[in-house]
Enzyme design. Structure first.
Site, PDB file in Angstrom:
ATOM      1  N   ASP A 163       0.793  -1.236   0.000  1.00 53.22           N
ATOM      2  CA  ASP A 163       0.000   0.000   0.000  1.00 53.22           C
ATOM      3  C   ASP A 163       0.828   1.290   0.000  1.00 53.22           C
ATOM      4  O   ASP A 163       0.504   2.246   0.734  1.00 53.22           O
ATOM      5  CB  ASP A 163      -0.960   0.012   1.206  1.00 53.22           C
ATOM      6  CG  ASP A 163      -1.987  -1.108   1.169  1.00 53.22           C
ATOM      7  OD1 ASP A 163      -1.859  -2.001   0.316  1.00 53.22           O
ATOM      8  OD2 ASP A 163      -2.901  -1.096   2.016  1.00 53.22           O
TER       9      ASP A 163
ATOM     10  N   ASP B 294      -4.606  -0.680  -1.588  1.00 56.01           N
ATOM     11  CA  ASP B 294      -5.961  -0.498  -1.101  1.00 56.01           C
ATOM     12  C   ASP B 294      -6.747   0.065  -2.291  1.00 56.01           C
ATOM     13  O   ASP B 294      -6.272   0.996  -2.961  1.00 56.01           O
ATOM     14  CB  ASP B 294      -5.922   0.504   0.064  1.00 56.01           C
ATOM     15  CG  ASP B 294      -6.862   0.146   1.194  1.00 56.01           C
ATOM     16  OD1 ASP B 294      -7.243  -1.031   1.322  1.00 56.01           O
ATOM     17  OD2 ASP B 294      -7.201   1.066   1.982  1.00 56.01           O
TER      18      ASP B 294
ATOM     19  N   HIS C 178     -10.601   0.893  -3.152  1.00 59.15           N
ATOM     20  CA  HIS C 178     -11.980   0.890  -2.670  1.00 59.15           C
ATOM     21  C   HIS C 178     -12.989   1.363  -3.707  1.00 59.15           C
ATOM     22  O   HIS C 178     -12.775   2.382  -4.376  1.00 59.15           O
ATOM     23  CB  HIS C 178     -12.096   1.789  -1.441  1.00 59.15           C
ATOM     24  CG  HIS C 178     -11.327   1.276  -0.247  1.00 59.15           C
ATOM     25  ND1 HIS C 178     -11.448  -0.017   0.214  1.00 59.15           N
ATOM     26  CD2 HIS C 178     -10.435   1.884   0.579  1.00 59.15           C
ATOM     27  CE1 HIS C 178     -10.660  -0.177   1.278  1.00 59.15           C
ATOM     28  NE2 HIS C 178     -10.030   0.950   1.510  1.00 59.15           N
TER      29      HIS C 178
ATOM     30  N   HIS D 258     -15.979   1.111   6.444  1.00 55.55           N
ATOM     31  CA  HIS D 258     -14.544   1.431   6.417  1.00 55.55           C
ATOM     32  C   HIS D 258     -14.348   2.939   6.204  1.00 55.55           C
ATOM     33  O   HIS D 258     -13.384   3.511   6.699  1.00 55.55           O
ATOM     34  CB  HIS D 258     -13.894   0.619   5.302  1.00 55.55           C
ATOM     35  CG  HIS D 258     -12.415   0.719   5.208  1.00 55.55           C
ATOM     36  ND1 HIS D 258     -11.566   0.384   6.246  1.00 55.55           N
ATOM     37  CD2 HIS D 258     -11.605   1.105   4.178  1.00 55.55           C
ATOM     38  CE1 HIS D 258     -10.308   0.560   5.849  1.00 55.55           C
ATOM     39  NE2 HIS D 258     -10.302   1.008   4.614  1.00 55.55           N
TER      40      HIS D 258
ATOM     41  N   HIS E 122     -10.504   7.233   1.196  1.00 50.16           N
ATOM     42  CA  HIS E 122      -9.129   7.111   0.705  1.00 50.16           C
ATOM     43  C   HIS E 122      -9.041   6.018  -0.349  1.00 50.16           C
ATOM     44  O   HIS E 122      -9.864   5.094  -0.361  1.00 50.16           O
ATOM     45  CB  HIS E 122      -8.173   6.785   1.869  1.00 50.16           C
ATOM     46  CG  HIS E 122      -8.510   5.477   2.529  1.00 50.16           C
ATOM     47  ND1 HIS E 122      -9.446   5.374   3.535  1.00 50.16           N
ATOM     48  CD2 HIS E 122      -8.072   4.216   2.299  1.00 50.16           C
ATOM     49  CE1 HIS E 122      -9.558   4.103   3.895  1.00 50.16           C
ATOM     50  NE2 HIS E 122      -8.734   3.366   3.154  1.00 50.16           N
TER      51      HIS E 122
ATOM     52  N   LYS F 208      -7.008  -4.828  -3.078  1.00 43.54           N
ATOM     53  CA  LYS F 208      -7.885  -5.335  -2.021  1.00 43.54           C
ATOM     54  C   LYS F 208      -8.852  -4.259  -1.574  1.00 43.54           C
ATOM     55  O   LYS F 208      -8.595  -3.077  -1.751  1.00 43.54           O
ATOM     56  CB  LYS F 208      -7.042  -5.785  -0.817  1.00 43.54           C
ATOM     57  CG  LYS F 208      -6.201  -4.663  -0.206  1.00 43.54           C
ATOM     58  CD  LYS F 208      -5.281  -5.169   0.883  1.00 43.54           C
ATOM     59  CE  LYS F 208      -4.301  -4.114   1.354  1.00 43.54           C
ATOM     60  NZ  LYS F 208      -4.886  -2.928   1.989  1.00 43.54           N
TER      61      LYS F 208
ATOM     62  N   CYS G  28      -1.941  -2.428   7.811  1.00 44.12           N
ATOM     63  CA  CYS G  28      -1.863  -3.392   6.710  1.00 44.12           C
ATOM     64  C   CYS G  28      -0.565  -4.197   6.703  1.00 44.12           C
ATOM     65  O   CYS G  28      -0.569  -5.379   6.333  1.00 44.12           O
ATOM     66  CB  CYS G  28      -2.104  -2.677   5.382  1.00 44.12           C
ATOM     67  SG  CYS G  28      -3.808  -2.062   5.264  1.00 44.12           S
TER      68      CYS G  28
HETATM   69 ZN   LIG Z   1      -8.800   1.291   3.159  1.00 42.43          ZN
END
Ligand SMILES: [Zn+2]
Length: 202
Positions: free
Chosen positions: A12, A54, A56, A62, A76, A103, A154
């Site tokens: 990340d 990451d 999303h 979250h 984010h 992810k 993470c």
């Molecule tokens: Zn996240």
């Protein structure tokens, strides 16, 4: 150990997790540059180098307008946005990266072992890509070094899953940065209890 059995997992290292990002972690940009410098010298130590992001789309709770920075966070790393891109400091390292995993499309996902292989450049990957753990096993990897952001979320979750999957696991602490720096000593102790090796010198 033969290099072919060793992998580096870069967790990340994205714009939103570095200075001026939506969920900025102090030291993030230095981590990006440090990883690039490290790989310029010793990328041959690793038979396999992979990144996670990451990524999303709609991760539910979250995201929060009133985040607690433990279980909920400012918006984010929205898929396909500049915030989800790798930090530019990592750019020199990307030529060494053989596979990119993403992810968190529809739920929080801290561990890189929840990430799936991404089609390069695709903003809307399917849920069908190979999971990181399966990819490592297929590649014959037995040992992983883990770097990136954030140490206390993470990176930690990825390291715990790596040992749970039977991998010889090392976190390189100087090449990671924490959301809550005051928590790092406790995080390191927990990782060591779980039989993760933690390197504290660069
Ligand atoms: Zn996240």
């Amino acid at each position: 150990m033969d290099a072919s059995e060793r992998a580096l997992l870069i967790i990340d290292v994205q714009n939103d997790f570095c200075e001026h990002g939506a969920l900025a972690v102090a030291g993030g940009a230095a981590v990006a540059a440090g990883i690039a410098t490290d790989l310029a010298v010793r990328s041959a130590d690793y038979g396999h180098i992979a990144t996670t992001q990451d990524w999303h789309i709609d991760p539910g709770t979250h995201f929060s307008d009133t985040p607690d920075f433990i279980d909920s966070w400012p918006v984010h790393c929205v898929a396909g946005t500049p915030g989800a891109d790798f930090h530019p400091g990592l750019s020199p390292a990307l030529g060494h990266v053989g596979a990119r995993f993403r992810k968190g499309r529809f739920a929080a996902a801290y561990s890189g072992f929840e990430a799936r292989l991404a089609a390069d450049g695709e903003a809307s990957d399917s849920e069908s890509g190979m999971l990181l753990g399966d990819w490592l096993r297929t590649a014959g990897v037995t040992s992983v070094d883990i770097v990136g952001i954030a140490t206390d979320f993470c990176v930690r979750a990825t390291a715990l899953d790596a040992v749970a999957q039977g991998l010889d696991t090392t976190v390189i602490l100087p090449l990671s940065a924490a959301v809550h720096p005051q928590s790092v000593a406790e995080v390191v102790a927990g990782l060591q209890d779980a039989r993760v090796t933690v390197l504290t010198l660069g």
